[in-house]
Design a protein around this motif. Structure first.
Motif, PDB file in Angstrom:
ATOM      1  N   TRP A 186       0.813  -1.222   0.000  1.00 31.91           N
ATOM      2  CA  TRP A 186       0.000   0.000   0.000  1.00 31.91           C
ATOM      3  C   TRP A 186       0.844   1.269   0.000  1.00 31.91           C
ATOM      4  O   TRP A 186       0.315   2.380  -0.070  1.00 31.91           O
ATOM      5  N   ASP A 187       2.168   1.117   0.061  1.00 34.13           N
ATOM      6  CA  ASP A 187       3.055   2.247  -0.202  1.00 34.13           C
ATOM      7  C   ASP A 187       3.314   2.379  -1.701  1.00 34.13           C
ATOM      8  O   ASP A 187       3.910   3.367  -2.137  1.00 34.13           O
ATOM      9  N   VAL A 188       2.866   1.395  -2.455  1.00 37.79           N
ATOM     10  CA  VAL A 188       3.142   1.342  -3.889  1.00 37.79           C
ATOM     11  C   VAL A 188       1.879   1.492  -4.729  1.00 37.79           C
ATOM     12  O   VAL A 188       1.891   2.124  -5.774  1.00 37.79           O
ATOM     13  N   ILE A 189       0.756   0.929  -4.249  1.00 38.68           N
ATOM     14  CA  ILE A 189      -0.450   0.866  -5.079  1.00 38.68           C
ATOM     15  C   ILE A 189      -1.497   1.894  -4.663  1.00 38.68           C
ATOM     16  O   ILE A 189      -1.440   2.458  -3.569  1.00 38.68           O
ATOM     17  N   VAL A 190      -2.445   2.116  -5.552  1.00 39.87           N
ATOM     18  CA  VAL A 190      -3.602   2.954  -5.273  1.00 39.87           C
ATOM     19  C   VAL A 190      -4.831   2.240  -5.806  1.00 39.87           C
ATOM     20  O   VAL A 190      -4.757   1.527  -6.818  1.00 39.87           O
ATOM     21  N   ASP A 191      -5.951   2.381  -5.128  1.00 38.20           N
ATOM     22  CA  ASP A 191      -7.226   1.812  -5.562  1.00 38.20           C
ATOM     23  C   ASP A 191      -7.928   2.857  -6.429  1.00 38.20           C
ATOM     24  O   ASP A 191      -8.248   3.949  -5.961  1.00 38.20           O
ATOM     25  N   THR A 192      -8.138   2.524  -7.680  1.00 38.54           N
ATOM     26  CA  THR A 192      -8.697   3.499  -8.624  1.00 38.54           C
ATOM     27  C   THR A 192     -10.210   3.505  -8.674  1.00 38.54           C
ATOM     28  O   THR A 192     -10.801   4.337  -9.389  1.00 38.54           O
ATOM     29  N   GLN A 193     -10.862   2.615  -7.923  1.00 34.59           N
ATOM     30  CA  GLN A 193     -12.319   2.501  -8.008  1.00 34.59           C
ATOM     31  C   GLN A 193     -12.958   2.603  -6.629  1.00 34.59           C
ATOM     32  O   GLN A 193     -12.379   2.159  -5.634  1.00 34.59           O
ATOM     33  N   PRO A 194     -14.161   3.151  -6.550  1.00 36.71           N
ATOM     34  CA  PRO A 194     -14.871   3.193  -5.261  1.00 36.71           C
ATOM     35  C   PRO A 194     -15.500   1.831  -4.951  1.00 36.71           C
ATOM     36  O   PRO A 194     -15.726   1.014  -5.847  1.00 36.71           O
ATOM     37  N   GLY A 195     -15.781   1.615  -3.675  1.00 35.21           N
ATOM     38  CA  GLY A 195     -16.472   0.395  -3.282  1.00 35.21           C
ATOM     39  C   GLY A 195     -15.561  -0.816  -3.287  1.00 35.21           C
ATOM     40  O   GLY A 195     -14.349  -0.718  -3.509  1.00 35.21           O
ATOM     41  N   SER A 196     -16.163  -1.981  -3.039  1.00 35.70           N
ATOM     42  CA  SER A 196     -15.402  -3.232  -2.960  1.00 35.70           C
ATOM     43  C   SER A 196     -15.885  -4.275  -3.949  1.00 35.70           C
ATOM     44  O   SER A 196     -15.609  -5.468  -3.784  1.00 35.70           O
ATOM     45  N   GLU A 197     -16.595  -3.842  -4.972  1.00 35.02           N
ATOM     46  CA  GLU A 197     -17.104  -4.817  -5.941  1.00 35.02           C
ATOM     47  C   GLU A 197     -15.929  -5.490  -6.649  1.00 35.02           C
ATOM     48  O   GLU A 197     -15.008  -4.826  -7.139  1.00 35.02           O
ATOM     49  N   HIS A 198     -15.976  -6.817  -6.698  1.00 37.18           N
ATOM     50  CA  HIS A 198     -14.897  -7.596  -7.312  1.00 37.18           C
ATOM     51  C   HIS A 198     -15.289  -7.921  -8.747  1.00 37.18           C
ATOM     52  O   HIS A 198     -16.031  -8.873  -9.012  1.00 37.18           O
ATOM     53  N   LYS A 199     -14.822  -7.104  -9.672  1.00 40.47           N
ATOM     54  CA  LYS A 199     -15.159  -7.297 -11.078  1.00 40.47           C
ATOM     55  C   LYS A 199     -14.084  -6.652 -11.945  1.00 40.47           C
ATOM     56  O   LYS A 199     -13.204  -5.937 -11.443  1.00 40.47           O
ATOM     57  N   ALA A 200     -14.146  -6.890 -13.240  1.00 44.72           N
ATOM     58  CA  ALA A 200     -13.195  -6.279 -14.170  1.00 44.72           C
ATOM     59  C   ALA A 200     -13.587  -4.832 -14.448  1.00 44.72           C
ATOM     60  O   ALA A 200     -14.743  -4.542 -14.763  1.00 44.72           O
ATOM     61  N   PHE A 201     -12.633  -3.933 -14.307  1.00 39.16           N
ATOM     62  CA  PHE A 201     -12.865  -2.519 -14.574  1.00 39.16           C
ATOM     63  C   PHE A 201     -12.172  -2.059 -15.857  1.00 39.16           C
ATOM     64  O   PHE A 201     -12.644  -1.149 -16.516  1.00 39.16           O
ATOM     65  N   MET A 202     -11.061  -2.666 -16.184  1.00 41.54           N
ATOM     66  CA  MET A 202     -10.332  -2.298 -17.390  1.00 41.54           C
ATOM     67  C   MET A 202     -10.565  -3.333 -18.486  1.00 41.54           C
ATOM     68  O   MET A 202     -10.843  -4.505 -18.191  1.00 41.54           O
ATOM     69  N   LYS A 203     -10.446  -2.906 -19.727  1.00 45.76           N
ATOM     70  CA  LYS A 203     -10.610  -3.820 -20.853  1.00 45.76           C
ATOM     71  C   LYS A 203      -9.543  -4.916 -20.807  1.00 45.76           C
ATOM     72  O   LYS A 203      -8.405  -4.686 -20.448  1.00 45.76           O
ATOM     73  N   GLN A 204      -9.963  -6.108 -21.202  1.00 41.39           N
ATOM     74  CA  GLN A 204      -9.061  -7.261 -21.283  1.00 41.39           C
ATOM     75  C   GLN A 204      -8.372  -7.558 -19.944  1.00 41.39           C
ATOM     76  O   GLN A 204      -7.177  -7.867 -19.880  1.00 41.39           O
ATOM     77  N   THR A 205      -9.136  -7.456 -18.859  1.00 39.60           N
ATOM     78  CA  THR A 205      -8.671  -7.897 -17.543  1.00 39.60           C
ATOM     79  C   THR A 205      -9.708  -8.864 -16.986  1.00 39.60           C
ATOM     80  O   THR A 205     -10.767  -9.070 -17.567  1.00 39.60           O
ATOM     81  N   ALA A 206      -9.390  -9.447 -15.848  1.00 39.48           N
ATOM     82  CA  ALA A 206     -10.327 -10.347 -15.178  1.00 39.48           C
ATOM     83  C   ALA A 206     -10.202 -10.155 -13.676  1.00 39.48           C
ATOM     84  O   ALA A 206      -9.155  -9.742 -13.172  1.00 39.48           O
TER      85      ALA A 206
END
Length: 564
Positions: A186-206
């Motif tokens: 968490w010193d490296v990453i950021v969460d780009t989406q609100p909420g905790s829904e577990h789904k694909a947000f970017m194209k060609q991801t899973a």
């Protein structure tokens, strides 16, 4: 009048907000652990032993018997006053590093012999396209299947990979993250989406990461997970947990903790990976370990003190096949279906956290005939397939190197000498033996008559030969897939298609295992060749089956036409 009212309200809000900010700034915080200082005398052990008799037993086993609890735990005073106020556990690598300096510094060394996020499906890599995406069609590993990187990055890379969390977690500094030192994720990453829904947000991801995946990548949450991830009201996480919410909890921060292999109380080698303990203790006694007459014995201990079972296994001696086999192993970590009934197998089933711990030639029988388990269905052929993980431990188990007495550590974390102090210690810089051939391949116990060039040549020759067999297996699997599609389009009898699908399952198992195994067959070239040869044979048999059925159908149609 109205204006005066709003000014009054605004003044009140500002004063209140200022009070909140001040309170937040002045709220007492728990002191951060001092990793540079070794606590030699702390709380009276006997007070702890009044409740923790298991800890007393473990501490009596090794060199940590006189080590103060405060070196590894915080919040002890509060815990002694109220047992429900649990002590904290220092999960950071630095907690062990303050005593084991050389091991810590070597562990934190970053291997740059290959790039980050290096896709196995690149044309020069282990499972190149175009075959990879076709042969694995329908599985999330087609989104990104990257080669291994340094151990401290295990959790970070898992969170960022395109198939894990749908692309929602991204590096704060973009691609600059690849040159950042190992640290909390968490010193490296950021969460780009609100909420905790577990789904694909970017194209060609899973969004295919799941709670069981994390059991290898980290054990930061070791106290929050019941044995095998069984749901328990007292355990914060289980097999059914939302994996995105698990990441967001920030309880998981470090990849590969020291205490995954080293028991901090006993100072002995240990297993914490629950599915391996389950495999080694299952009544069928059918694993490689069970069939090894000189296997390393262990003692299973229940560490559960929080209302749920939590097991570890203390080994009688260091055995890298078992220690490394906690993660470098084939396992089920996802839902599937019963291949006979089609019934869904979800995270309520312990099959979703399962180790076969068998070699590749046993896995068709294990998954098809014993467990009736399938990971995914190939969308073109309808074959019910398995996706393998990283079975280095089982592959190496009965190899020539293993029979000669070598272990994973002999090649990947050998004994080395500190150039400044002259101290000999076990390197924890897990890397290809090519990095230090003198400490791995060219020791007096191994190939002392070779040069470094000889060793590299031998390694590369074995890997090149096996990769050649992998390419041939992929060609024939591709042919079989096309043939099954052709047979289905020609309305061949269902029993013929079913038999061809079974050939597909066999050929797939005997091939895909080696795309997941990270040595290009070097860990056991004899087993790799036999497996890949059997894969080719199975594909060829399936192709012939369809061809013969098509010829028979054509001949029958011609005969019917002639009779008219």
């Amino acid at each position: 009048m109205m204006r005066r009212f709003f000014l009054l309200v605004l003044s009140f809000m500002l004063v209140s907000f200022g009070s909140v900010v001040f309170a937040a700034k002045t709220a007492p915080k728990q002191a951060a652990p001092d990793y540079a200082k070794v606590v030699k005398k702390g709380v009276d052990y006997n007070k702890c032993y009044e409740c923790h008799d298991t800890i007393k037993e473990l501490r009596g086993m090794g060199k940590h018997s006189n080590l103060a609890c405060e070196n590894c735990h915080g919040n002890i005073d509060a815990h002694l006053k109220d047992s429900t106020n649990h002590p904290t556990v220092y999960t950071e690598w630095q907690a062990c590093g303050k005593c084991h300096k050389e091991q810590f510094e070597s562990f934190m060394t970053v291997s740059k012999h290959r790039p980050a996020r290096d896709e196995k499906s690149q044309i020069t890599n282990r499972a190149p396209n175009p075959y990879w995406d076709k042969l694995m069609m329908g599985h999330a590993f087609t989104k990104e299947h990257a080669l291994t990187r340094s151990h401290p990055f295990m959790l970070l890379d898992q969170v960022l990979v395109d198939r894990a969390a749908g692309g929602r977690f991204q590096p704060k500094n973009g691609w600059m993250y690849v040159n950042e030192k190992p640290q909390k994720i968490w010193d490296v990453i950021v969460d780009t989406q609100p909420g905790s829904e577990h789904k694909a947000f970017m194209k060609q991801t899973a969004a295919a990461v799941n709670p069981v995946c994390f059991q290898c990548k980290t054990q930061d949450h070791i106290l929050d997970w019941a044995y095998l991830g069984d749901p328990n009201t007292s355990a914060p996480f289980n097999r059914k947990s939302n994996p995105t919410a698990m990441i967001q909890s920030k309880k998981m921060q470090h990849g590969l903790n020291c205490y995954q292999c080293h028991d901090p109380h006993a100072a002995k080698p240990r297993i914490v990976r629950d599915a391996l303990i389950a495999a080694l203790t299952r009544p069928e006694a059918d694993t490689l370990w069970h069939k090894d007459p000189s296997h390393t014995n262990f003692k299973v201990i229940d560490m559960g003190m929080r209302g749920y079972t939590r097991k570890i296994a203390i080994l009688e001696k260091y055995d890298s096949r078992l220690l490394c086999g906690q993660c470098h192993v084939e396992y089920v970590c996802n839902p599937g279906e019963d291949r006979n009934t089609g019934a869904k197998i979800g995270y309520d089933s312990p099959l979703t956290n399962h180790f076969p711990y068998k070699d590749v030639l046993q896995l068709y029988d294990h998954y098809v005939n014993q467990l009736h388990f399938t990971d995914f269905i190939h969308p073109l052929t309808g074959a019910k397939l398995v996706k393998f993980q990283h079975p280095e431990s089982e592959t190496f188990y009965n190899s020539k190197h293993a029979k000669a007495g070598a272990g994973c550590d002999s090649c990947h974390t050998p004994k080395v000498k500190d150039k400044k102090t002259g101290k000999v210690y076990t390197s924890h810089y897990a890397v290809t033996p090519k990095h230090d051939l003198k400490a791995s391949c060219l020791t007096s116990k191994c190939h002392s008559n070779w040069t470094e060039e000889d060793a590299k040549y031998a390694i590369d020759s074995v890997k090149a030969y096996i990769k050649g067999k992998m390419r041939k297996a992929e060609f024939w699997l591709d042919r079989l897939i096309d043939k099954i599609v052709e047979g289905k389009n020609a309305d061949l009898p269902a029993d013929v298609i079913a038999k061809a699908q079974d050939y597909h399952v066999k050929a797939h198992i005997l091939w895909e295992y080696w795309t997941a195994e990270n040595s290009d067959g070097f860990h056991n070239p004899e087993l790799a060749r036999e497996s890949l040869a059997q894969s080719i044979d199975a594909s060829m048999a399936g192709v012939k089956l369809i061809d013969d059925a098509l010829k028979a159908k054509k001949a029958s149609a011609q005969q019917t036409q002639a009779q008219k």
